[in-house]
Design an enzyme around this catalytic site. Structure first.
Site, PDB file in Angstrom:
ATOM      1  N   ASP A  88       4.924   5.832  -9.869  1.00 40.10           N
ATOM      2  CA  ASP A  88       3.377   5.386 -10.143  1.00 40.10           C
ATOM      3  C   ASP A  88       3.090   4.701 -11.564  1.00 40.10           C
ATOM      4  O   ASP A  88       2.871   3.568 -11.813  1.00 40.10           O
ATOM      5  CB  ASP A  88       2.367   6.228 -10.391  1.00 40.10           C
ATOM      6  CG  ASP A  88       3.362   7.362 -10.684  1.00 40.10           C
ATOM      7  OD1 ASP A  88       4.770   7.435 -11.215  1.00 40.10           O
ATOM      8  OD2 ASP A  88       3.018   9.101 -11.814  1.00 40.10           O
ATOM      9  N   ASP A 137       1.869  -5.982  -2.508  1.00 36.75           N
ATOM     10  CA  ASP A 137       0.303  -6.631  -2.685  1.00 36.75           C
ATOM     11  C   ASP A 137       0.622  -6.601  -3.752  1.00 36.75           C
ATOM     12  O   ASP A 137      -0.453  -8.038  -4.249  1.00 36.75           O
ATOM     13  CB  ASP A 137      -0.670  -5.409  -1.260  1.00 36.75           C
ATOM     14  CG  ASP A 137      -0.803  -5.581  -0.501  1.00 36.75           C
ATOM     15  OD1 ASP A 137      -0.234  -6.503   0.101  1.00 36.75           O
ATOM     16  OD2 ASP A 137      -1.881  -5.658   0.139  1.00 36.75           O
ATOM     17  N   TYR A 190       5.595   6.213   7.659  1.00 34.60           N
ATOM     18  CA  TYR A 190       5.098   5.494   8.759  1.00 34.60           C
ATOM     19  C   TYR A 190       5.589   5.373  10.214  1.00 34.60           C
ATOM     20  O   TYR A 190       4.847   5.485  11.236  1.00 34.60           O
ATOM     21  CB  TYR A 190       5.491   3.808   8.663  1.00 34.60           C
ATOM     22  CG  TYR A 190       4.351   3.119   7.391  1.00 34.60           C
ATOM     23  CD1 TYR A 190       4.226   3.459   6.614  1.00 34.60           C
ATOM     24  CD2 TYR A 190       3.880   1.460   8.141  1.00 34.60           C
ATOM     25  CE1 TYR A 190       3.912   2.559   5.751  1.00 34.60           C
ATOM     26  CE2 TYR A 190       3.193   1.072   7.295  1.00 34.60           C
ATOM     27  CZ  TYR A 190       3.240   1.360   5.921  1.00 34.60           C
ATOM     28  OH  TYR A 190       2.343   0.415   5.198  1.00 34.60           O
ATOM     29  N   LYS A 231       9.508   8.902  -5.906  1.00 35.60           N
ATOM     30  CA  LYS A 231       8.448   9.555  -6.490  1.00 35.60           C
ATOM     31  C   LYS A 231       9.720  10.759  -6.421  1.00 35.60           C
ATOM     32  O   LYS A 231       8.723  12.369  -6.372  1.00 35.60           O
ATOM     33  CB  LYS A 231       7.190  10.110  -5.595  1.00 35.60           C
ATOM     34  CG  LYS A 231       6.507  10.707  -6.181  1.00 35.60           C
ATOM     35  CD  LYS A 231       5.763  10.019  -7.253  1.00 35.60           C
ATOM     36  CE  LYS A 231       4.366  11.405  -7.474  1.00 35.60           C
ATOM     37  NZ  LYS A 231       4.035  10.350  -9.405  1.00 35.60           N
ATOM     38  N   ASP A 241       5.062  -1.147   0.435  1.00 39.87           N
ATOM     39  CA  ASP A 241       4.156  -1.888   1.379  1.00 39.87           C
ATOM     40  C   ASP A 241       2.713  -1.967  -0.163  1.00 39.87           C
ATOM     41  O   ASP A 241       2.459  -3.039  -0.359  1.00 39.87           O
ATOM     42  CB  ASP A 241       2.996  -1.083   1.788  1.00 39.87           C
ATOM     43  CG  ASP A 241       2.225  -1.415   2.587  1.00 39.87           C
ATOM     44  OD1 ASP A 241       2.362  -2.259   2.507  1.00 39.87           O
ATOM     45  OD2 ASP A 241       0.746  -1.214   2.815  1.00 39.87           O
TER      46      ASP A 241
END
Ligand code: NAD
Ligand code: IPM
Ligand code: MN
Length: 357
Positions: free
Chosen positions: A225, A253, A143, A192, A249
């Protein structure tokens, strides 16, 4: 009488509707528990672009710094979507998080028993309940890394950079471990590391902080993942998750929907002091803005987090959360509505919570 100064950043879309209701709840909580609340409004996002030509007015930063806490609705919308990155409403939100040093974003996802049927997951998967705390790093990573456009082999190209320094990872890891310590002492760090160098440094650093400072907390690691799959396969396995800005983020959700609706998920953005920014996880919902049908509960629950974390008003925070729970027995906004319960809009949902306070 003790009194708290709160900046309201109503923002765009459904922002003004939901913040208005949460402010009324804060006021009512003050009356009931004997403290004052003083509100001051400031501009952020699209409304700030329209009013003063920038999504991130300096005056807003000053007001937020001088206050005890800030409550945000949401920013953004199609009206401003074609603006360049640094002029978009979202740049205002990133700017205020950075300017206030709010590196830790706490996003609790829990399922109210009344909303079990609103969750897309089967009863057997939800089990006896769901209570996950996502600790999202908020002022670093992709970001805030270098980004831009350039030519590559004669073609237009764009890039964004994921970068974390060791101190940035250490401080968010500590928030994750501290949070886990107060709960079930289980922390899952999500990265990751099988692909990204920044994730390998992340994992190594979290591992070290765990060994050196939090041997009592059980630490595990998951690739992002796999984590997103595990969240819907068996969400009960999680207690606290700590992860980077972008992974947090996305996963939050996903976690919000497990709890029935993104309209239910609150958050607290914190730095080193008690001053914080409280914001629902969802956005400005342009598709329902102006219909009066937005769910204000994520914002009201964010206000409860403010009472608890920034003001130390635990009793008032509990009361707001209980009032939300009771309100869900009698009324629901469309996103969480089910047969047999009265369907209401944003304002009536807010009023109902106030009436049960
Ligand atoms: P969104 O969260 O605004 O909406 C996604 C879906 O969820 C929509 O169908 C919406 O109607 C529904 N929804 C969201 N909040 C709801 C609520 N309180 N009650 C009922 N339904 C609700 O995400 P999006 O559509 O991807 O983004 C819209 C705009 O919001 C974009 O400009 C985006 O950048 C911005 N955004 C802002 C924030 C923030 O300010 N914190 C967060 C996310 C997105
Ligand atoms: C959120 C939002 C923001 C983010 C956007 C609007 C900048 O999606 O708070 O989750 O990505 O942090
Ligand atoms: Mn988001």
């Amino acid at each position: 009488m003790r009194s708290y100064r709160i900046v309201l950043l109503k923002g765009d879309g459904i922002g003004p509707e939901i913040v208005t209701q949460a402010a009324l709840v804060l006021q009512k909580a003050g009356e009931k528990f004997g403290f004052g609340v003083e509100f001051e409004e400031a501009l952020l996002g699209g409304c700030a672009i329209d009013a003063v030509g920038t999504p991130f007015p300096q005056e807003t930063v000053e007001k937020c710094k001088a206050a005890d806490a800030t409550l945000l609705g949401a920013v953004g919308g199609p009206k401003w979507d074609s603006l360049p990155g640094e002029k978009r409403p979202e740049a205002g939100l990133l700017g205020i998080r950075k300017a206030l040093g709010l590196y830790a974003n706490l996003r609790p996802s829990m399922i109210f028993p009344q909303l079990r049927s609103a969750s897309p997951l089967k009863d057997s998967v939800i089990g006896t309940g769901l209570n996950i705390m996502i600790v999202r790093e908020l002022t670093g990573g992709i970001y805030f890394g270098e980004r831009g456009r350039k030519q590559v082999d004669g073609a237009e190209a764009a890039y964004d950079t994921e970068m974390y320094t060791v101190p940035e990872i250490e401080r968010i890891a500590r928030v994750g471990f501290e949070t886990a310590r107060k709960r079930k002492k289980k922390l899952c760090s999500v990265d990751k590391a099988n692909v990204l160098e920044s994730s390998r440094l992340w994992r190594k650093t979290v591992e070290r902080i765990g060994k050196e400072e939090y041997p009592d907390v059980e630490l595990s690691h998951l690739y992002v993942d796999n984590c997103s799959m595990q969240l819907v396969r068996d969400p009960k396995q999680f207690d606290v998750i700590v992860t980077s800005n972008m992974f947090g983020d996305i996963l939050s959700d996903e976690a919000s929907m497990i709890s029935g609706s993104i309209g239910m998920l609150p958050s607290a953005s914190l730095g080193n002091g008690t001053n914080g920014l409280y914001e629902p996880v969802h956005g400005s919902a342009p598709d329902i803005a102006g219909t009066g049908m937005a769910n204000p509960l994520a914002t009201i629950l964010s206000a409860a987090m403010m009472l608890r974390i920034s003001f130390g008003e635990a009793e008032a925070a509990d009361a707001v959360e209980n009032a939300v729970s009771t309100a869900l027995e009698t009324v629901r906004t469309p996103d969480i509505w089910t047969e047999g319960i009265r369907k209401v809009g944003c304002e009536e949902m807010g009023k109902t919570v106030c009436s049960f306070l």
